[in-house]
Motif scaffolding. Structure first.
Motif, short mmCIF file in Angstrom:
data_model
loop_
_atom_site.label_atom_id
_atom_site.label_comp_id
_atom_site.label_asym_id
_atom_site.label_seq_id
_atom_site.Cartn_x
_atom_site.Cartn_y
_atom_site.Cartn_z
N LYS A 68 0.84 -1.19 0.00
CA LYS A 68 0.00 0.00 0.00
C LYS A 68 0.88 1.24 0.00
CE LYS A 68 -4.15 -1.82 2.12
NZ LYS A 68 -5.23 -1.55 3.06
N GLU A 69 0.58 2.18 -0.87
CA GLU A 69 1.29 3.44 -0.94
C GLU A 69 0.40 4.55 -0.37
OE1 GLU A 69 2.59 4.30 -4.91
OE2 GLU A 69 3.73 2.44 -5.08
N ALA A 70 0.91 5.25 0.65
CA ALA A 70 0.15 6.33 1.27
C ALA A 70 0.02 7.53 0.34
CB ALA A 70 0.80 6.75 2.58
N ASP A 71 0.97 7.70 -0.55
CA ASP A 71 0.90 8.75 -1.57
C ASP A 71 1.23 8.10 -2.90
OD1 ASP A 71 0.57 11.17 -2.81
OD2 ASP A 71 2.55 11.94 -2.25
N CYS A 72 0.21 7.79 -3.64
CA CYS A 72 0.34 7.03 -4.87
C CYS A 72 1.21 7.77 -5.89
CB CYS A 72 -1.05 6.78 -5.47
SG CYS A 72 -1.02 5.65 -6.86
N GLY A 73 2.23 7.07 -6.39
CA GLY A 73 3.11 7.66 -7.38
C GLY A 73 2.71 7.35 -8.80
N ARG A 74 1.94 6.29 -9.01
CA ARG A 74 1.58 5.87 -10.37
C ARG A 74 0.34 6.57 -10.91
NH1 ARG A 74 0.81 0.06 -11.49
NH2 ARG A 74 -0.42 0.01 -9.61
N PHE A 75 -0.57 6.93 -10.01
CA PHE A 75 -1.84 7.54 -10.44
C PHE A 75 -2.12 8.78 -9.62
CE2 PHE A 75 -2.35 2.87 -10.72
CZ PHE A 75 -2.52 2.75 -12.08
N ASP A 76 -2.88 9.67 -10.18
CA ASP A 76 -3.44 10.78 -9.41
C ASP A 76 -4.88 10.36 -9.11
OD1 ASP A 76 -4.46 13.04 -8.27
OD2 ASP A 76 -4.10 14.35 -10.00
N CYS A 77 -5.06 9.73 -7.97
CA CYS A 77 -6.36 9.15 -7.61
C CYS A 77 -7.43 10.20 -7.41
CB CYS A 77 -6.22 8.30 -6.36
SG CYS A 77 -5.06 6.92 -6.54
N LEU A 78 -7.04 11.45 -7.29
CA LEU A 78 -7.99 12.52 -7.01
C LEU A 78 -8.54 13.19 -8.27
CD1 LEU A 78 -6.02 14.05 -4.02
CD2 LEU A 78 -7.71 12.22 -4.00
N THR A 79 -7.95 12.90 -9.40
CA THR A 79 -8.40 13.48 -10.67
C THR A 79 -9.14 12.40 -11.46
OG1 THR A 79 -6.45 14.90 -10.63
CG2 THR A 79 -7.68 14.81 -12.69
N TYR A 80 -10.43 12.28 -11.19
CA TYR A 80 -11.22 11.19 -11.74
C TYR A 80 -11.35 11.23 -13.26
CZ TYR A 80 -12.62 11.73 -6.89
OH TYR A 80 -12.60 11.91 -5.54
N GLU A 81 -11.39 12.42 -13.81
CA GLU A 81 -11.61 12.54 -15.25
C GLU A 81 -10.48 11.94 -16.07
OE1 GLU A 81 -11.87 15.09 -13.05
OE2 GLU A 81 -14.06 15.18 -12.99
#
Length: 161
Positions: A68-81
């Motif tokens: 588990k990554e506390a700050d995801c480096g592969r995706f921007d999980c907050l930008t749904y579009e």
């Protein structure tokens, strides 16, 4: 103007507080000491934990498929579009952590003590994106995070929203 609910609906003994508002989670109405007014006592909750629009919910599963990554480096999980459908985001922010560390242990202690028979969750367990035909938030990793969260609760009933 809104009327203030009577104290009958504000039973808050040994409650928990979660979220930005600091408002206690509501319980009630309070059972009588002899429980003569109780036919079935249970916990009910809904639409939680969302962690939608949370600036600290950029959590995901790493490249190894486990970590588990506390700050995801592969995706921007907050930008749904722009988030691909095959993302590994888990959305384990403050609300998720509060549920895991505070609310669920509280409910489990009360269930173990015989104060409740089960827990009912009615509604969504993830915040979808209504403007998209397929929500990238509803991925196997986010759903597994919610499954793992709720699997700690004995006698858990999920009624999807």
């Amino acid at each position: 103007p809104f009327a203030t609910p009577p104290d009958y609906y504000k039973y808050e003994t040994d409650t928990t507080i979660c979220g930005e508002t600091g408002v206690p989670n509501r319980q009630g109405p309070a059972p009588f000491a002899d429980k003569s007014n109780v036919a079935l006592q249970f916990f009910a909750l809904g639409d939680s934990p969302y962690d939608g629009k949370c600036d600290q919910c950029n959590t995901c599963i790493g490249l190894d498929g486990v970590t588990k990554e506390a700050d995801c480096g592969r995706f921007d999980c907050l930008t749904y579009e722009t988030l691909p459908l095959d993302n590994t985001c888990t959305y384990e922010g403050k609300e998720y952590t509060c549920w895991r560390d505070t609310i669920i242990p509280y409910m489990n202690n009360r269930i173990t003590a015989g104060d409740a028979a089960f827990t009912l969750h009615a509604g969504d367990i993830l915040k979808g994106v209504p403007t998209l035909s397929s929500s990238p938030r509803c991925n196997p990793y986010a759903l597994a995070a919610r499954r793992d969260l709720y699997s700690a609760i004995p006698n858990f009933l999920l009624c999807p929203g």
